[in-house]
Design a protein around this motif. Sequence first.
Motif, PDB file in Angstrom:
ATOM      1  N   ILE A  23      12.220   4.865  60.262  1.00 26.84           N
ATOM      2  CA  ILE A  23      12.563   4.611  58.864  1.00 26.84           C
ATOM      3  C   ILE A  23      12.103   5.738  57.947  1.00 26.84           C
ATOM      4  CG2 ILE A  23      11.747   3.194  56.911  1.00 26.84           C
ATOM      5  CD1 ILE A  23      12.469   0.735  58.518  1.00 26.84           C
ATOM      6  N   ALA A  24      10.852   6.198  58.087  1.00 23.62           N
ATOM      7  CA  ALA A  24      10.339   7.231  57.181  1.00 23.62           C
ATOM      8  C   ALA A  24      11.031   8.561  57.408  1.00 23.62           C
ATOM      9  CB  ALA A  24       8.827   7.373  57.352  1.00 23.62           C
ATOM     10  N   ILE A 339       1.206  10.337  52.447  1.00 22.49           N
ATOM     11  CA  ILE A 339       2.277  11.314  52.207  1.00 22.49           C
ATOM     12  C   ILE A 339       1.574  12.526  51.637  1.00 22.49           C
ATOM     13  CG2 ILE A 339       4.495  11.794  51.088  1.00 22.49           C
ATOM     14  CD1 ILE A 339       4.870   8.774  50.746  1.00 22.49           C
ATOM     15  N   ASP A 340       1.218  13.456  52.498  1.00 18.77           N
ATOM     16  CA  ASP A 340       0.342  14.560  52.114  1.00 18.77           C
ATOM     17  C   ASP A 340       0.892  15.857  52.683  1.00 18.77           C
ATOM     18  OD1 ASP A 340      -1.793  15.836  50.937  1.00 18.77           O
ATOM     19  OD2 ASP A 340      -3.329  14.657  51.968  1.00 18.77           O
ATOM     20  N   LEU A 362      10.775   5.961  50.394  1.00 16.10           N
ATOM     21  CA  LEU A 362       9.887   6.814  51.180  1.00 16.10           C
ATOM     22  C   LEU A 362      10.440   8.226  51.296  1.00 16.10           C
ATOM     23  CD1 LEU A 362       8.944   4.386  54.087  1.00 16.10           C
ATOM     24  CD2 LEU A 362       7.435   5.194  52.266  1.00 16.10           C
ATOM     25  N   GLY A 363      11.734   8.340  51.532  1.00 16.27           N
ATOM     26  CA  GLY A 363      12.351   9.657  51.628  1.00 16.27           C
ATOM     27  C   GLY A 363      12.328  10.402  50.313  1.00 16.27           C
ATOM     28  N   THR A 364      12.519   9.678  49.218  1.00 20.25           N
ATOM     29  CA  THR A 364      12.456  10.308  47.898  1.00 20.25           C
ATOM     30  C   THR A 364      11.071  10.890  47.652  1.00 20.25           C
ATOM     31  OG1 THR A 364      14.115   8.774  47.030  1.00 20.25           O
ATOM     32  CG2 THR A 364      12.726   9.907  45.423  1.00 20.25           C
ATOM     33  N   LEU A 365      10.029  10.120  47.985  1.00 14.67           N
ATOM     34  CA  LEU A 365       8.663  10.591  47.776  1.00 14.67           C
ATOM     35  C   LEU A 365       8.338  11.763  48.693  1.00 14.67           C
ATOM     36  CD1 LEU A 365       6.834   7.125  47.557  1.00 14.67           C
ATOM     37  CD2 LEU A 365       7.304   8.692  45.662  1.00 14.67           C
ATOM     38  N   ALA A 366       8.645  11.626  49.990  1.00 16.04           N
ATOM     39  CA  ALA A 366       8.301  12.675  50.950  1.00 16.04           C
ATOM     40  C   ALA A 366       9.082  13.951  50.691  1.00 16.04           C
ATOM     41  CB  ALA A 366       8.549  12.174  52.369  1.00 16.04           C
ATOM     42  N   ALA A 367      10.373  13.815  50.410  1.00 14.38           N
ATOM     43  CA  ALA A 367      11.185  14.996  50.133  1.00 14.38           C
ATOM     44  C   ALA A 367      10.730  15.682  48.854  1.00 14.38           C
ATOM     45  CB  ALA A 367      12.664  14.606  50.031  1.00 14.38           C
ATOM     46  N   GLY A 368      10.383  14.888  47.850  1.00 18.65           N
ATOM     47  CA  GLY A 368       9.913  15.472  46.598  1.00 18.65           C
ATOM     48  C   GLY A 368       8.638  16.258  46.772  1.00 18.65           C
ATOM     49  N   LEU A 369       7.706  15.723  47.589  1.00 17.46           N
ATOM     50  CA  LEU A 369       6.458  16.441  47.830  1.00 17.46           C
ATOM     51  C   LEU A 369       6.697  17.680  48.682  1.00 17.46           C
ATOM     52  CD1 LEU A 369       3.371  16.456  47.456  1.00 17.46           C
ATOM     53  CD2 LEU A 369       3.205  15.159  49.596  1.00 17.46           C
ATOM     54  N   ALA A 370       7.537  17.562  49.711  1.00 20.91           N
ATOM     55  CA  ALA A 370       7.790  18.689  50.612  1.00 20.91           C
ATOM     56  C   ALA A 370       8.471  19.855  49.896  1.00 20.91           C
ATOM     57  CB  ALA A 370       8.649  18.229  51.790  1.00 20.91           C
ATOM     58  N   THR A 371       9.308  19.558  48.931  1.00 24.11           N
ATOM     59  CA  THR A 371      10.000  20.621  48.192  1.00 24.11           C
ATOM     60  C   THR A 371       9.226  21.082  46.965  1.00 24.11           C
ATOM     61  OG1 THR A 371      11.228  18.985  46.883  1.00 24.11           O
ATOM     62  CG2 THR A 371      12.268  19.791  48.916  1.00 24.11           C
ATOM     63  N   GLY A 372       8.182  20.341  46.603  1.00 25.69           N
ATOM     64  CA  GLY A 372       7.419  20.672  45.402  1.00 25.69           C
ATOM     65  C   GLY A 372       8.056  20.192  44.126  1.00 25.69           C
ATOM     66  N   GLU A 373       9.086  19.345  44.246  1.00 21.69           N
ATOM     67  CA  GLU A 373       9.806  18.885  43.064  1.00 21.69           C
ATOM     68  C   GLU A 373       9.250  17.592  42.498  1.00 21.69           C
ATOM     69  OE1 GLU A 373      13.822  18.619  44.383  1.00 21.69           O
ATOM     70  OE2 GLU A 373      14.070  20.794  44.586  1.00 21.69           O
ATOM     71  N   ARG A 374       8.371  16.932  43.264  1.00 17.46           N
ATOM     72  CA  ARG A 374       7.811  15.667  42.806  1.00 17.46           C
ATOM     73  C   ARG A 374       6.486  15.444  43.519  1.00 17.46           C
ATOM     74  NH1 ARG A 374      10.601   9.612  42.687  1.00 17.46           N
ATOM     75  NH2 ARG A 374       8.657   8.428  42.567  1.00 17.46           N
ATOM     76  N   ASP A 375       5.503  14.949  42.799  1.00 19.62           N
ATOM     77  CA  ASP A 375       4.253  14.569  43.438  1.00 19.62           C
ATOM     78  C   ASP A 375       4.327  13.095  43.818  1.00 19.62           C
ATOM     79  OD1 ASP A 375       1.758  14.800  44.506  1.00 19.62           O
ATOM     80  OD2 ASP A 375       0.763  15.464  42.671  1.00 19.62           O
ATOM     81  N   PRO A 377       1.832   9.340  44.393  1.00 18.35           N
ATOM     82  CA  PRO A 377       0.577   8.760  43.919  1.00 18.35           C
ATOM     83  C   PRO A 377      -0.627   9.393  44.618  1.00 18.35           C
ATOM     84  CG  PRO A 377       2.197   7.035  44.198  1.00 18.35           C
ATOM     85  CD  PRO A 377       2.820   8.289  44.730  1.00 18.35           C
ATOM     86  N   ALA A 378      -1.662   9.669  43.849  1.00 20.96           N
ATOM     87  CA  ALA A 378      -2.833  10.384  44.364  1.00 20.96           C
ATOM     88  C   ALA A 378      -3.427   9.682  45.583  1.00 20.96           C
ATOM     89  CB  ALA A 378      -3.876  10.533  43.265  1.00 20.96           C
ATOM     90  N   ARG A 379      -3.350   8.373  45.617  1.00 21.61           N
ATOM     91  CA  ARG A 379      -3.901   7.621  46.748  1.00 21.61           C
ATOM     92  C   ARG A 379      -3.243   7.979  48.075  1.00 21.61           C
ATOM     93  NH1 ARG A 379      -3.423   1.638  44.495  1.00 21.61           N
ATOM     94  NH2 ARG A 379      -3.254   1.216  46.733  1.00 21.61           N
ATOM     95  N   PHE A 380      -2.017   8.487  48.028  1.00 14.30           N
ATOM     96  CA  PHE A 380      -1.294   8.831  49.244  1.00 14.30           C
ATOM     97  C   PHE A 380      -1.625  10.238  49.730  1.00 14.30           C
ATOM     98  CE2 PHE A 380       2.443   5.870  47.806  1.00 14.30           C
ATOM     99  CZ  PHE A 380       1.591   4.786  47.892  1.00 14.30           C
ATOM    100  N   ARG A 381      -2.457  10.965  48.970  1.00 15.29           N
ATOM    101  CA  ARG A 381      -2.792  12.350  49.322  1.00 15.29           C
ATOM    102  C   ARG A 381      -4.298  12.486  49.561  1.00 15.29           C
ATOM    103  NH1 ARG A 381      -0.023  17.165  46.363  1.00 15.29           N
ATOM    104  NH2 ARG A 381      -0.804  18.014  48.337  1.00 15.29           N
ATOM    105  N   PRO A 382      -4.774  12.052  50.716  1.00 15.90           N
ATOM    106  CA  PRO A 382      -6.228  12.085  50.969  1.00 15.90           C
ATOM    107  C   PRO A 382      -6.813  13.486  50.970  1.00 15.90           C
ATOM    108  CG  PRO A 382      -5.006  11.487  52.947  1.00 15.90           C
ATOM    109  CD  PRO A 382      -4.046  11.427  51.822  1.00 15.90           C
TER     110      PRO A 382
END
Length: 384
Positions: A23-24, A339-340, A362-375, A377-382
Amino acid sequence: MKNGHGTTNTSDAIDFAVIGAGIAGASTAWRLAQAGHSVALLDRDEPASAAGSSHGSARILRYGYADPLYARLLAEAETGWAELETAHGSPLITRTGCVDAGEGHDTTRLAEVFTETGVEHTLFSPEEAASRFGDRFAFGTEALWHPRAGVLDAQSTVHAMVRAAVEHSATLLTGWEVASVTRRGAGYLITAADGRALSVRHVVVAAGGWLPRLLGGLGLPTSFTRALPAFEVRQESAFHFPYREEPAEPWPTSIHMIEGMIVYTLPGGRDAGYRGQKVAEFNGGPVIGDASRQDGRITSEHRQRIVDYVGTFLPGLVPEPYAETTCLFTNTPDEDFVIDTHESITVVSACSGHGGKFAPLLGTLAAGLATGERDVPARFRPSR
């Protein structure tokens, strides 16, 4: 490159490789490809494989989060579900409603969060709950009902996201077991167990229960990996019990928290012929280390524990399972997602048995972080 098992041209690096077509991973590949990036989606087996955590037709979609963060994210995921169902051409979610109950369940707090987030609900007294649900559930406590909850088809959801990714020019590579990820110039060389190789600029690892096995081969610095939580992989057991009478309407899902035990139930879907209710104990199975150590065995003690539970609390079911299965849960100690990212490697783990309902987000969050276009929630980035 081409879809399937074929060799891959490594002379031209692609933008993103996503490791894991559950799924992720499927969601991340879909969102990256949708944004115009070149994407390869790699899986050691095939999308929604039975060796992972995203197979089968029955997973709970519910809104019962006392944590406002997840309640808000789930509301955000609704738009993605509508988008995905439109692309799929048929529903992926069956709305059955959910009953939350039990001495260990803070249904009053859940009701407050529902009010804050606009989720339709009713909090029934024990007597009202017995009148409304007593032919199916004998919980003996107040019960929180929210009709928007239901059952999502995990396998069809994965296939819908993979199909959407491929339609946006992503490449699906099955039978592609990753052995290592190493730096090569400004990007990475991903090597398969059979020697095939793939050059990429960015890597997203969404390997579920295989993640603990892969982490050491990603070339990540220890400062990053030590910041990650311990990933606990369990082999969970689920049992299907027949209805005493053919239901006139769909059975609700349920979450029942009693001393020392959390049990969830849901209509079993096509996995077991639509004949009954799927019943399982949350984190009731053994810890196995990683997905490679699963054996599909169910102990007679665990089976009897669930049979006894059904006989006590689920009067609408015959307490004799007609089917059973195992699946994987990958847990973090606080049940938060991970998601780090470090440089151009992003690690995604939608942990603790509750990631499926967030699938399109999940894909929106992960893709956004991987491309640098979106961070995220801080809790997901240990690592931060």
